[in-house]
Design an enzyme around this catalytic site. Structure first.
Site, PDB file in Angstrom:
ATOM      1  N   ARG A  52       0.848  -1.190   0.000  1.00  0.00           N
ATOM      2  CA  ARG A  52       0.000   0.000   0.000  1.00  0.00           C
ATOM      3  C   ARG A  52       0.887   1.243   0.000  1.00  0.00           C
ATOM      4  O   ARG A  52       1.877   1.315   0.722  1.00  0.00           O
ATOM      5  CB  ARG A  52      -0.918   0.021   1.231  1.00  0.00           C
ATOM      6  CG  ARG A  52      -1.959  -1.084   1.213  1.00  0.00           C
ATOM      7  CD  ARG A  52      -2.857  -1.036   2.421  1.00  0.00           C
ATOM      8  NE  ARG A  52      -3.742  -2.201   2.468  1.00  0.00           N
ATOM      9  CZ  ARG A  52      -4.495  -2.538   3.495  1.00  0.00           C
ATOM     10  NH1 ARG A  52      -4.492  -1.786   4.582  1.00  0.00           N
ATOM     11  NH2 ARG A  52      -5.255  -3.611   3.465  1.00  0.00           N
TER      12      ARG A  52
ATOM     13  N   ARG B  91       2.640   1.072  10.090  1.00  0.00           N
ATOM     14  CA  ARG B  91       2.077   1.498   8.810  1.00  0.00           C
ATOM     15  C   ARG B  91       3.189   1.509   7.764  1.00  0.00           C
ATOM     16  O   ARG B  91       3.939   2.474   7.645  1.00  0.00           O
ATOM     17  CB  ARG B  91       1.457   2.890   8.954  1.00  0.00           C
ATOM     18  CG  ARG B  91       0.504   3.274   7.830  1.00  0.00           C
ATOM     19  CD  ARG B  91      -0.049   4.685   8.037  1.00  0.00           C
ATOM     20  NE  ARG B  91      -0.825   4.812   9.237  1.00  0.00           N
ATOM     21  CZ  ARG B  91      -2.137   4.588   9.317  1.00  0.00           C
ATOM     22  NH1 ARG B  91      -2.813   4.253   8.251  1.00  0.00           N
ATOM     23  NH2 ARG B  91      -2.773   4.747  10.471  1.00  0.00           N
TER      24      ARG B  91
ATOM     25  N   GLU C 265      -5.373  -1.044  15.859  1.00  0.00           N
ATOM     26  CA  GLU C 265      -6.077  -2.002  14.999  1.00  0.00           C
ATOM     27  C   GLU C 265      -5.135  -3.103  14.532  1.00  0.00           C
ATOM     28  O   GLU C 265      -4.024  -2.831  14.063  1.00  0.00           O
ATOM     29  CB  GLU C 265      -6.660  -1.278  13.788  1.00  0.00           C
ATOM     30  CG  GLU C 265      -7.371  -2.194  12.805  1.00  0.00           C
ATOM     31  CD  GLU C 265      -7.607  -1.540  11.452  1.00  0.00           C
ATOM     32  OE1 GLU C 265      -7.679  -2.288  10.460  1.00  0.00           O
ATOM     33  OE2 GLU C 265      -7.700  -0.304  11.389  1.00  0.00           O
TER      34      GLU C 265
ATOM     35  N   SER D 289      -9.664  -5.997  10.762  1.00  0.00           N
ATOM     36  CA  SER D 289     -11.029  -5.519  10.498  1.00  0.00           C
ATOM     37  C   SER D 289     -11.785  -6.653   9.833  1.00  0.00           C
ATOM     38  O   SER D 289     -11.285  -7.260   8.879  1.00  0.00           O
ATOM     39  CB  SER D 289     -11.030  -4.298   9.574  1.00  0.00           C
ATOM     40  OG  SER D 289     -10.573  -3.159  10.237  1.00  0.00           O
TER      41      SER D 289
ATOM     42  N   ARG E  95       1.806  -6.496  12.510  1.00  0.00           N
ATOM     43  CA  ARG E  95       1.247  -5.863  13.715  1.00  0.00           C
ATOM     44  C   ARG E  95       1.134  -6.873  14.868  1.00  0.00           C
ATOM     45  O   ARG E  95       1.231  -6.487  16.027  1.00  0.00           O
ATOM     46  CB  ARG E  95      -0.107  -5.226  13.405  1.00  0.00           C
ATOM     47  CG  ARG E  95       0.011  -4.029  12.483  1.00  0.00           C
ATOM     48  CD  ARG E  95      -1.275  -3.216  12.416  1.00  0.00           C
ATOM     49  NE  ARG E  95      -1.108  -2.059  11.540  1.00  0.00           N
ATOM     50  CZ  ARG E  95      -1.950  -1.031  11.482  1.00  0.00           C
ATOM     51  NH1 ARG E  95      -3.021  -1.021  12.255  1.00  0.00           N
ATOM     52  NH2 ARG E  95      -1.726  -0.021  10.667  1.00  0.00           N
TER      53      ARG E  95
END
Length: 429
Positions: free
Chosen positions: A262, A277, A349, A352, A391
């Protein structure tokens, strides 16, 4: 993607759903495009019908010796042919304009999603486990990893720039171990079929799951038209595309462990240090393809599958239900799973889990047929991280750190680490 017929019949409900996301009404604009397209198609059909009728009339005119009438009809047919040919180009343009407009509109929230403009309106669903008690000041993962000599951001920056990392020795092995541990649980206990998908895909695959066209600037693209997947959701969900499934074959449950890419174009200045990130990261993804009747139950099931991983690792976390203004583009309802990071003193987070209804299925033309029926319906799709591997590694480091900076390895992970029980930290180890 939306059913245009549904919008025609439910314009107020459509706008009300968008309003819950904090968006302006769109029904009038969509229906204006739709009306123009339908009116044009009607004119084309009328012209084609008249052309066919005129062709029949020519024979009758010639049979009666009325050459003047026959020539008039020939001229009319030529004009109609020209109109139809140019009109077909206009029809394609109008169809594309409507498709483009619909493609940029997000999914409508489910009725039980909390209403709010942003993440401040998210509602805590439940928590699990307890925060670790430490009699020292916990450090963040990047301080721990660098002190161990096993996490190298400086070298990664020389190789690739910002938002990359080089993991070494025991941490490189831990990342691999976590992915294998997650896959084993999801395949042997949770009923998912492991897939090894391509990580390079074409436009139609990215469009099918909603990354294109809206999020084009958040993606990596090769010079010859491939996209590097931002998540294995893309290839896994597209396994169902352009297919009619038998309802007895559903649900389909897929999992994959892949690198993900990303651009993080919308995250300037956020988490610039560390592994939270990054442009490249590893993730175990879960995807379900099911019927409309079962999609909500499947969503709860998927959440439970994700939670099982965190519980086995002994990590404290909470589950929150996202508010309407915080939902992702393709989601109707989302649970975020947030793990506790002692070094940050915050929840972050780690997964999801979203149910998308038929939003993606319409873009992919993924359908199913009930037993004994001729008609088909669109499937419902769901996706979730099961988990983000990088993560999770961050969470293990911060939650299992010792005062001296060494790391205990969770019991569940030790068999995947060759029996290693802790990481003492020697450069290159």
């Amino acid at each position: 993607m939306f059913d245009i017929k549904w919008i025609r019949e439910n314009a107020s409900a459509f706008d009300a759903g968008l309003a819950l996301r904090g968006l302006e009404p769109m029904a009038a604009k969509v229906l204006e495009k739709d009306t123009a397209r339908r009116d044009h198609v009607a004119r084309l059909q009328d012209a084609q019908n008249r052309r066919n009728a005129a062709s029949r009339e020519i024979g009758a005119a010639k049979a009666s010796g009325d050459e003047e009438k026959a020539q008039q009809l020939i001229t009319e047919i030529a004009d109609l042919k020209s109109f139809v040919q140019s009109g077909e180009d206009v029809e394609r343009r109008l169809n594309q304009e409507l498709t483009d407009l619909l493609s940029g509109i997000p999914n409508l929230p489910h009725a039980d999603v909390p209403v709010g403009k942003d993440e401040s309106a998210n509602i805590e669903h439940h928590t699990s486990g307890k925060k670790p008690e430490m009699d020292f000041e916990p450090r963040q993962h990047f301080d721990l990893g660098e002190a161990l000599g096993l996490m190298d951001f400086e070298t990664a920056a020389r190789l690739s720039g910002a938002r990359f990392v080089v993991l070494k020795g025991a941490l490189a092995r831990m990342e691999r171990a976590l992915g294998a541990f997650m896959l084993d649980i999801h395949t042997s206990e949770n009923g998912y079929c492991e897939i090894a998908p391509p990580v390079l895909v074409r436009d139609h695959a990215m469009y099918g799951t909603g990354q294109l066209p809206k999020f084009e600037n958040d993606q990596f693209r090769t010079t010859d038209g491939f996209w590097l997947i931002p998540t294995a959701e893309v290839p896994l969900t597209n396994l169902a595309r352009e297919t009619i499934h038998a309802d007895e074959d559903l649900p389909l449950r897929y999992t994959a462990y892949t690198p993900c890419f990303r651009l993080e174009a919308g995250a300037a200045g956020k988490d610039t240090r560390g592994m939270i990130r990054q442009h490249q990261f590893s993730k175990v993804e879960l995807v379900s393809i099911t019927t409309p009747e079962n999609s909500q139950a499947e969503h709860e099931r998927m959440l439970g599958c994700v939670e099982k991983i965190l519980q086995r690792l002994g990590l404290h976390y909470r589950v929150v239900t996202l508010a309407t203004g915080d939902l992702g583009f393709g989601a109707r309802k989302t649970y975020d799973i947030e793990v506790w990071l002692p070094g940050q003193g915050a929840y972050r987070e780690i997964s999801s889990c979203s149910v998308c209804g038929d939003f993606q299925a319409r873009r992919m033309n993924a359908r199913y047929r009930k037993s004994g029926e001729k008609k088909t319906e669109f499937v419902h799709t769901l996706n979730g991280s099961g988990l983000a591997v990088g993560r999770t590694l961050v969470a293990v480091l911060e939650n299992y750190q010792r005062a001296d900076g060494s790391i205990d390895i969770p019991d569940a992970l030790q068999p995947y680490m060759g029996g290693l029980k802790d990481i003492e930290g020697v450069a290159g180890k």
